[in-house]
Design an enzyme around this catalytic site. Structure first.
Site, PDB file in Angstrom:
ATOM      1  N   SER A  70     -18.764 -52.562 -20.462  1.00  0.00           N
ATOM      2  CA  SER A  70     -19.472 -51.691 -21.394  1.00  0.00           C
ATOM      3  C   SER A  70     -19.246 -52.159 -22.835  1.00  0.00           C
ATOM      4  O   SER A  70     -18.368 -52.976 -23.111  1.00  0.00           O
ATOM      5  CB  SER A  70     -18.989 -50.247 -21.230  1.00  0.00           C
ATOM      6  N   THR A  89     -17.497 -41.892 -24.744  1.00  0.00           N
ATOM      7  CA  THR A  89     -17.926 -40.564 -24.303  1.00  0.00           C
ATOM      8  C   THR A  89     -16.966 -39.441 -24.696  1.00  0.00           C
ATOM      9  O   THR A  89     -17.203 -38.284 -24.350  1.00  0.00           O
ATOM     10  CB  THR A  89     -18.111 -40.551 -22.777  1.00  0.00           C
ATOM     11  N   ASP A 120     -11.523 -54.968 -12.889  1.00  0.00           N
ATOM     12  CA  ASP A 120     -10.987 -53.656 -13.246  1.00  0.00           C
ATOM     13  C   ASP A 120     -11.955 -52.635 -12.646  1.00  0.00           C
ATOM     14  O   ASP A 120     -13.050 -52.426 -13.179  1.00  0.00           O
ATOM     15  CB  ASP A 120     -10.913 -53.515 -14.764  1.00  0.00           C
ATOM     16  N   PHE A 160      -5.394 -43.220  -9.808  1.00  0.00           N
ATOM     17  CA  PHE A 160      -6.528 -42.551  -9.165  1.00  0.00           C
ATOM     18  C   PHE A 160      -7.401 -43.548  -8.415  1.00  0.00           C
ATOM     19  O   PHE A 160      -7.822 -43.322  -7.270  1.00  0.00           O
ATOM     20  CB  PHE A 160      -7.335 -41.824 -10.248  1.00  0.00           C
ATOM     21  N   ILE A 218       3.384 -41.844 -23.667  1.00  0.00           N
ATOM     22  CA  ILE A 218       3.112 -41.448 -25.050  1.00  0.00           C
ATOM     23  C   ILE A 218       2.242 -40.195 -25.038  1.00  0.00           C
ATOM     24  O   ILE A 218       1.184 -40.169 -24.394  1.00  0.00           O
ATOM     25  CB  ILE A 218       2.408 -42.587 -25.811  1.00  0.00           C
ATOM     26  N   ALA A 246      -0.321 -38.676 -26.135  1.00  0.00           N
ATOM     27  CA  ALA A 246      -1.597 -38.741 -26.846  1.00  0.00           C
ATOM     28  C   ALA A 246      -2.642 -39.294 -25.884  1.00  0.00           C
ATOM     29  O   ALA A 246      -2.307 -39.898 -24.866  1.00  0.00           O
ATOM     30  CB  ALA A 246      -1.479 -39.619 -28.089  1.00  0.00           C
ATOM     31  N   THR A 251      -7.601 -48.442 -23.223  1.00  0.00           N
ATOM     32  CA  THR A 251      -6.334 -49.093 -22.900  1.00  0.00           C
ATOM     33  C   THR A 251      -6.393 -49.832 -21.562  1.00  0.00           C
ATOM     34  O   THR A 251      -5.779 -50.886 -21.405  1.00  0.00           O
ATOM     35  CB  THR A 251      -5.184 -48.072 -22.870  1.00  0.00           C
ATOM     36  N   ASP A 292      -9.086 -51.281 -20.270  1.00  0.00           N
ATOM     37  CA  ASP A 292      -9.868 -52.488 -20.528  1.00  0.00           C
ATOM     38  C   ASP A 292      -9.003 -53.531 -21.236  1.00  0.00           C
ATOM     39  O   ASP A 292      -9.056 -54.728 -20.913  1.00  0.00           O
ATOM     40  CB  ASP A 292     -11.084 -52.157 -21.392  1.00  0.00           C
TER      41      ASP A 292
END
Length: 338
Positions: A54, A89, A155, A190, A256, A258, A263, A265
């Site tokens: 993408s 998104t 990936d 997942f 972390i 947040a 990350t 990719d």
């Protein structure tokens, strides 16, 4: 000399304003300087990557997160954007276009017509339709007809945190068709569960999932993120010789607090880059990839103010500012071999 003289003659005519159309030559009759394959000019010690992922105009996900790091590591990278969006998104509004399988194949045909399909690596990320994924399989076959040693790093961007990002029918295509032709696969927790059909609730489950993926095809497997007891684990597995035991390891790092995009990719691109430098030491490639990602995330947190962090899905990684961490990562989290 004959080719050079023809070229000089044409140039002189063009300068004097006398221009005549040149008939398209057959491949056999084309001048020698036109036929020099890109293969002979591959970057030493790295290679040429076709990256199909993408793209966002703003922010760093997909190709925007992968191309720059690979270039810093010395690779030539040719990106094809599976989607082109205004932003990722996590923002309230997204606008853009989606490439279909036919359009992808048109680009491949254009490269082939000019003898430009000499790649050492294929890298794929987010893919949103069955037709596009089926075309990816044709691309793998086509590239391996040019270079049988092509390394395909996949990936399998399917989802995270219990939610699929893609149509459910793509899961079986990944499991039955894509995984068997991949050289390296980098699912998250997942995705590893969906690809193997195994529930992963402990480290031993993660190792079993790696073995199941090896049995399907890839010699290198990295489950990039398993959350265990408040920590994040990366579990890697390398089957150097078919039928022999795998070399397996883990890297433990703090989680972390947040939300980041891109990350995964970034991690896959770094794993491709460093595993090319250390082909027999996947654990070392993973250490270096983790070191870069951790450095970028910590820089991102420190560079954003508190107000920005309150809108977590709009937190953009500080990729360009971290060029030194990409080229020369400082390893602080080390691989532990099983």
């Amino acid at each position: 000399m004959q080719s050079l003289s023809r070229f000089n003659t044409f140039s002189a005519k063009a300068v004097t304003g006398v221009f005549r159309p040149i008939a398209r030559l057959s491949r056999a009759a084309r001048p020698q300087f036109e036929m020099a394959p890109l293969c002979i000019s591959l970057p030493e010690g790295t290679g040429r990557v076709l990256s199909i992922q993408s793209h966002t105009v703003q922010g760093y996900v997909g190709n925007k997160a992968a191309v720059f790091p690979l270039q810093l590591l010395g690779f030539d990278v040719d990106p094809i954007n599976s989607v082109q969006l205004s932003n990722h998104t996590g923002y309230p509004t997204v606008r853009g276009q989606v490439l279909n399988g036919e359009q992808l194949w048109t680009l491949i045909e254009g490269l082939e017509a000019n003898d430009l399909l000499c790649y050492t690596h294929l890298l794929t990320g987010y893919i949103g339709s069955v037709s596009f994924l089926d075309t990816i399989l044709q691309v793998v076959q086509k590239l391996r007809s040019v270079n049988p040693d092509l390394i395909y790093v996949c990936d399998p961007v399917m989802g995270d945190e219990g939610k699929l990002y893609i149509p459910p029918e793509l899961v079986s295509v990944y499991r039955e068709k894509v995984v068997p032709v991949a050289s390296m696969i980098t699912p998250n927790h997942f995705e590893a569960e969906h690809l193997t059909g195994l529930r992963i609730s402990c480290e031993a489950d993660g190792l079993r999932a790696c073995n199941a993926l090896h049995a399907a095809g890839p010699s290198k497997v990295v489950i990039t993120s398993l959350e265990m007891d408040g920590m994040l684990l990366l579990i890697g597995s390398h089957q150097k010789t078919e039928g022999h035991p795998t070399e397996q390891f883990k890297i433990v790092m703090p989680k972390i607090p947040a939300y980041f995009t891109g990350t995964g990719d970034l991690m896959t691109a770094l794993l491709l880059g460093w595993s090319n430098k250390y082909p027999q030491e996947l654990w070392k490639a993973a250490e270096l990839a983790v070191a870069t990602v951790q450095a970028i995330l910590h820089r991102t947190i420190s560079d954003y103010n508190a107000a920005a962090i309150e809108t977590p899905k709009q937190l953009e990684i500080q990729l360009i500012q971290s060029h030194d961490d990409i080229k020369s990562p400082q390893v602080t989290y080390f691989a532990e071999k099983y």
